[in-house]
Write an enzyme that holds these catalytic residues in place. Structure first.
Site, PDB file in Angstrom:
ATOM      1  N   ASP A  15       0.901  -1.204  -0.018  1.00  0.00           N
ATOM      2  CA  ASP A  15       0.100  -0.128   0.008  1.00  0.00           C
ATOM      3  C   ASP A  15       0.888   1.239   0.032  1.00  0.00           C
ATOM      4  O   ASP A  15       2.085   1.114   0.399  1.00  0.00           O
ATOM      5  CB  ASP A  15      -0.778  -0.023   1.349  1.00  0.00           C
ATOM      6  CG  ASP A  15      -1.854   1.153   1.401  1.00  0.00           C
ATOM      7  OD1 ASP A  15      -2.521   1.390   0.404  1.00  0.00           O
ATOM      8  OD2 ASP A  15      -1.748   2.078   2.443  1.00  0.00           O
ATOM      9  N   ASP A  17      -0.057   5.119   1.061  1.00  0.00           N
ATOM     10  CA  ASP A  17      -0.305   6.008   2.197  1.00  0.00           C
ATOM     11  C   ASP A  17      -0.114   5.432   3.353  1.00  0.00           C
ATOM     12  O   ASP A  17      -0.945   4.487   3.680  1.00  0.00           O
ATOM     13  CB  ASP A  17      -1.695   6.844   2.030  1.00  0.00           C
ATOM     14  CG  ASP A  17      -1.468   8.242   1.662  1.00  0.00           C
ATOM     15  OD1 ASP A  17      -0.865   9.055   2.432  1.00  0.00           O
ATOM     16  OD2 ASP A  17      -2.172   8.643   0.653  1.00  0.00           O
TER      17      ASP A  17
HETATM   18 MG   LIG Z   1      -2.637   3.196   3.430  1.00  0.00          MG
END
Ligand SMILES: [Mg+2]
Length: 350
Positions: A15, A17
């Site tokens: 992922d 962020d």
């Molecule tokens: Mg995230």
């Protein structure tokens, strides 16, 4: 297990962020840990629900932060959504795109034809995050969907994080359309499993694992894709959130940050609400959690109360297993929640 956790896998689906960066800054220990994992032979992909930026732009941003990211290593929900569209409609079908240029390009790249109006009788509508969308755009999509067009969203994130806080996400804009049409969209983004499955296929992965910070997108999506998933505490979900996670949002591996993927993952075990991980153990007494280190006197076993606690990594892992075991053996979520203080995970005292 004495080898690095990462050596069990050939592909990591990271992922962005809260795992790789936070705003304009790299997440602590992310650049050197991902570089080291790639040096050990891991193929990396960055999997994002954000469909508004070209993969090459995201890759360049990661590279600028010191995170190795070849141009084709970014998989976004525009790619996956367009792939889903292509599987549902005839080649050459007309598609009404409510989204940024990056999404329009992905739709065109799959041999579909982008149209602007419901009057063009599109076979499908695809909606991605698009800050410029206004009432007329939403209404155009609604008209096409009412006329029978398939409705696909790149993701259904309720919010989108920005410098000033949580703004209105694609899923909240999609609610306006599904409210007015009564039609619920298909979604390509996390927590649907497709984004993990399609990314793994694109990378020809044999033994992929996912890495995320967010329980109801990253972790839930990987779990529903049947993929092992490592959780890091550098983003949204806290250690306390992890302890309270329902079964479909429980990570396979718990970490403080990405350094943990370069370390051996400790053995663990237990029985219901009693659990041990490495040298640490935790248990539910019926009214409280106790956390300690094997071999310590009982006096050093800590009973958790309302005050915030600092735990080492394996103590945190054992507490999470204990809390999950308690929930699975019938202790109510509210009782477990009331027994868990704020938890800080620290390596300082190891
Ligand atoms: Mg995230």
């Amino acid at each position: 297990m004495t080898q690095a956790l990462v050596s069990q896998f050939d592909v990591g689906l990271f992922d962005l962020d809260g795992v790789c960066y936070l705003g304009q800054e790299p997440v602590v220990h992310a650049p050197e840990s991902i570089s080291a994992a790639v040096g050990m032979g891991l193929k990396q992909a960055y999997v994002t629900n954000n469909a508004s930026r070209h993969p090459a732009v995201v890759a360049a941003q990661l590279e600028a932060l010191g995170i190795p990211a070849p141009a084709d290593s970014v998989v976004n929900s525009a790619q996956v959504g367009s792939q889903m569209l292509a599987e549902h409609v005839e080649p050459g079908s007309k598609i009404l795109v409510l989204g940024a240029q990056a999404l329009r390009d992905e739709v065109t790249a799959r041999g579909l034809v982008v149209v602007e109006s419901a009057d063009d009788h599109p076979a499908a509508v695809i909606q991605g995050f698009y800050p410029e969308a206004n009432w007329a755009d939403l209404s155009e999509a609604a008209l096409a969907i009412r006329a029978g067009a398939l409705y696909v969203c790149t993701n259904l994130d309720k919010t989108i994080p920005r410098e000033r806080g949580l703004m209105v996400g694609n899923g909240s804009l999609a609610r306006a359309i599904s409210n007015s049409t009564g039609v619920e969209p298909l979604s390509a983004g996390k927590p649907e499993p497709e984004i993990f499955q399609i990314a793994a296929k694109m990378l020809e992965a044999r033994s992929p694992f996912a890495i995320g910070d967010n329980l109801d997108t990253d972790i839930q999506g990987a779990v529903s894709a049947g993929m092992p998933v490592l959780h890091v505490l550098t983003g949204l979900a806290s250690a306390r959130d992890i302890c309270l996670a329902p079964a479909h949002q429980r990570p396979t591996y718990l970490a403080d940050d990405l350094r943990a993927m370069l370390e051996p993952y400790p053995d663990s075990g237990g029985d219901g609400p009693q659990a041990w991980v490495g040298e640490a153990h935790a248990r539910w007494t019926g009214s409280a959690f106790e956390v300690g280190t094997i071999g310590d006197d009982d006096g050093l076993v800590r009973r958790l109360g309302a005050d915030p606690v600092e735990l080492n990594l394996n103590q945190y892992r054992s507490l999470a297993l204990s809390a999950w075991g308690a929930a699975d053996s019938g202790v109510s979520v509210s009782e477990i929640s009331a027994a868990l203080p704020e938890i800080t995970v620290s390596r300082d005292h190891e």
